[in-house]
Design a protein around this motif. Structure first.
Motif, short mmCIF file in Angstrom:
data_model
loop_
_atom_site.label_atom_id
_atom_site.label_comp_id
_atom_site.label_asym_id
_atom_site.label_seq_id
_atom_site.Cartn_x
_atom_site.Cartn_y
_atom_site.Cartn_z
N VAL A 49 12.49 14.70 0.12
CA VAL A 49 11.23 14.02 -0.14
C VAL A 49 10.98 13.94 -1.64
N SER A 50 11.36 14.99 -2.37
CA SER A 50 11.15 15.02 -3.82
C SER A 50 12.20 14.16 -4.53
N GLY A 51 12.00 13.96 -5.81
CA GLY A 51 12.96 13.19 -6.59
C GLY A 51 12.75 11.70 -6.54
N THR A 52 11.54 11.28 -6.26
CA THR A 52 11.26 9.84 -6.21
C THR A 52 10.50 9.37 -7.44
N GLU A 53 10.76 9.99 -8.58
CA GLU A 53 10.11 9.54 -9.81
C GLU A 53 10.80 8.28 -10.30
N LEU A 54 10.07 7.20 -10.33
CA LEU A 54 10.60 5.91 -10.76
C LEU A 54 9.69 5.33 -11.83
N ALA A 55 10.22 4.41 -12.60
CA ALA A 55 9.43 3.77 -13.66
C ALA A 55 9.76 2.28 -13.70
N ASP A 56 8.85 1.52 -14.28
CA ASP A 56 9.08 0.10 -14.52
C ASP A 56 9.61 -0.09 -15.94
N SER A 57 10.61 -0.92 -16.07
CA SER A 57 11.17 -1.18 -17.40
C SER A 57 10.27 -2.11 -18.21
N ALA A 58 9.40 -2.81 -17.54
CA ALA A 58 8.43 -3.69 -18.20
C ALA A 58 7.16 -3.73 -17.36
N GLU A 59 6.06 -4.02 -18.02
CA GLU A 59 4.78 -4.11 -17.31
C GLU A 59 4.81 -5.26 -16.32
N PRO A 60 4.49 -5.00 -15.04
CA PRO A 60 4.47 -6.10 -14.06
C PRO A 60 3.45 -7.16 -14.46
N GLY A 61 3.78 -8.41 -14.19
CA GLY A 61 2.87 -9.49 -14.51
C GLY A 61 1.68 -9.53 -13.57
N SER A 110 3.50 10.32 -7.65
CA SER A 110 4.93 10.03 -7.67
C SER A 110 5.17 8.70 -6.98
N ALA A 111 6.34 8.11 -7.20
CA ALA A 111 6.63 6.84 -6.56
C ALA A 111 6.63 6.98 -5.04
N GLY A 112 7.19 8.10 -4.53
CA GLY A 112 7.21 8.31 -3.09
C GLY A 112 5.82 8.36 -2.50
N LYS A 113 4.92 9.09 -3.17
CA LYS A 113 3.54 9.17 -2.72
C LYS A 113 2.88 7.80 -2.74
N ALA A 114 3.07 7.08 -3.84
CA ALA A 114 2.45 5.76 -3.98
C ALA A 114 3.03 4.77 -2.98
N MET A 115 4.32 4.91 -2.65
CA MET A 115 4.93 4.04 -1.64
C MET A 115 4.25 4.22 -0.29
N ALA A 116 4.00 5.46 0.09
CA ALA A 116 3.32 5.72 1.36
C ALA A 116 1.91 5.13 1.34
N GLN A 117 1.22 5.30 0.22
CA GLN A 117 -0.14 4.77 0.12
C GLN A 117 -0.15 3.25 0.20
N ALA A 118 0.81 2.60 -0.46
CA ALA A 118 0.91 1.14 -0.38
C ALA A 118 1.19 0.70 1.06
N GLY A 119 2.01 1.49 1.76
CA GLY A 119 2.27 1.19 3.17
C GLY A 119 1.02 1.27 4.01
N HIS A 120 0.16 2.27 3.74
CA HIS A 120 -1.11 2.38 4.47
C HIS A 120 -1.97 1.13 4.24
N ALA A 121 -2.08 0.74 2.97
CA ALA A 121 -2.94 -0.40 2.64
C ALA A 121 -2.41 -1.68 3.26
#
Length: 263
Positions: A114-126, A143-154
């Motif tokens: 579950v851990s190790g999902t730290e991700l970054a954007d190389s540029a600011e999304p438009g 973390s990206a993993g946490k935010a992914m789950a939240q985006a899935g809920h929404a």
């Protein structure tokens, strides 16, 4: 014990592919997770009489959980052998599997981290277009993993809030959506303006009750409502392990409440 706690608890597994040499962009991963949830909900196998229907209905009757794990190399290839759907979006690949019992994950999924999902954007999304937008709370660090789950809920709330015509049109457009971090100056209006809000149950990373994501779409602004007959009665807040609590949207002039589920 609530009715939702009395039924078998299931969890929706989401697996993001993170290869060491080429990790995905963070925003691509968040959007891919949201798209994967929608792909499963809209799949014929999840519809009445489909091979996944019983698992999905059972999942919806309980506390709707989503857990994001990561895989690479041989791990990812093993995941592809399990029933599910893969969404490729930009630099990201996310696989969603039919809900599984909370205490009986397939071994190929249970062994993933579950851990190790730290991700970054190389540029600011438009800026987003006119599609559905899932607005992340700018005041929270996830973390990206946490935010992914939240985006899935929404995304799921947006699906529930759509009528059949809106769903059909959204599906025809490939479930067009964007995930963006809201401007701090706009967050209060977004989270208090009658749109569905995801609130975290506080099991990991952030404080209980934190508002994490707001789902925004044309049909939600015009007064969408959750279809009845699934899960708890509309408008009752609830919780999701490591994930979300869905709160009923407040009344606003000229709109109906978007009734969101206990999750």
């Amino acid at each position: 014990m609530s009715e939702r706690d009395a039924v078998e608890q299931r969890v929706l597994p989401l697996v993001v592919r993170i290869e060491r040499a080429a990790p995905p962009e963070r925003t691509d991963a968040l959007e891919a997770a949201a798209l994967a949830v929608l792909a499963l909900l809209g799949d014929v196998r999840a519809a009445e009489g489909g091979e996944w229907a019983e698992a999905v209905r059972s999942w919806e009757r309980g506390r709707i959980r989503k857990v994001v794990r990561r895989a690479r190399g041989a791990e990812w290839r093993r995941v592809l052998g399990l029933p599910g759907l893969t969404v490729a979006h930009g630099t990201a690949e996310v696989r969603v599997h039919p809900p599984v019992p909370l205490d009986a994950w397939p071994r190929e999924l249970a062994r993933l981290q579950v851990s190790g999902t730290e991700l970054a954007d190389s540029a600011e999304p438009g800026p987003p277009g006119e599609e559905a937008v899932l607005w992340i709370n700018p005041r929270l660090g996830m973390s990206a993993g946490k935010a992914m789950a939240q985006a899935g809920h929404a995304a799921q709330f947006a699906w529930w809030g759509a009528g059949e015509e809106a769903r059909r049109e959204w599906r025809e457009r490939g479930f067009a959506l964007a995930v963006r971090t809201a401007d701090p100056a706009d967050w209060a209006v977004l989270s208090g303006g009658g749109l569905p809000v995801v609130r975290d149950a506080g099991f990991t990373e952030i404080e209980p009750g934190s508002c994490t994501v707001v789902a925004d779409a044309p049909w939600l602004r015009s007064g969408g409502s959750r279809p009845t007959g699934r899960g708890a009665a509309p408008g009752r807040p609830g919780r999701e392990e490591g994930g979300a609590e869905a709160a009923p949207a407040p009344e606003s002039e000229g709109k109906r409440n978007l009734l969101v589920p206990e999750v």
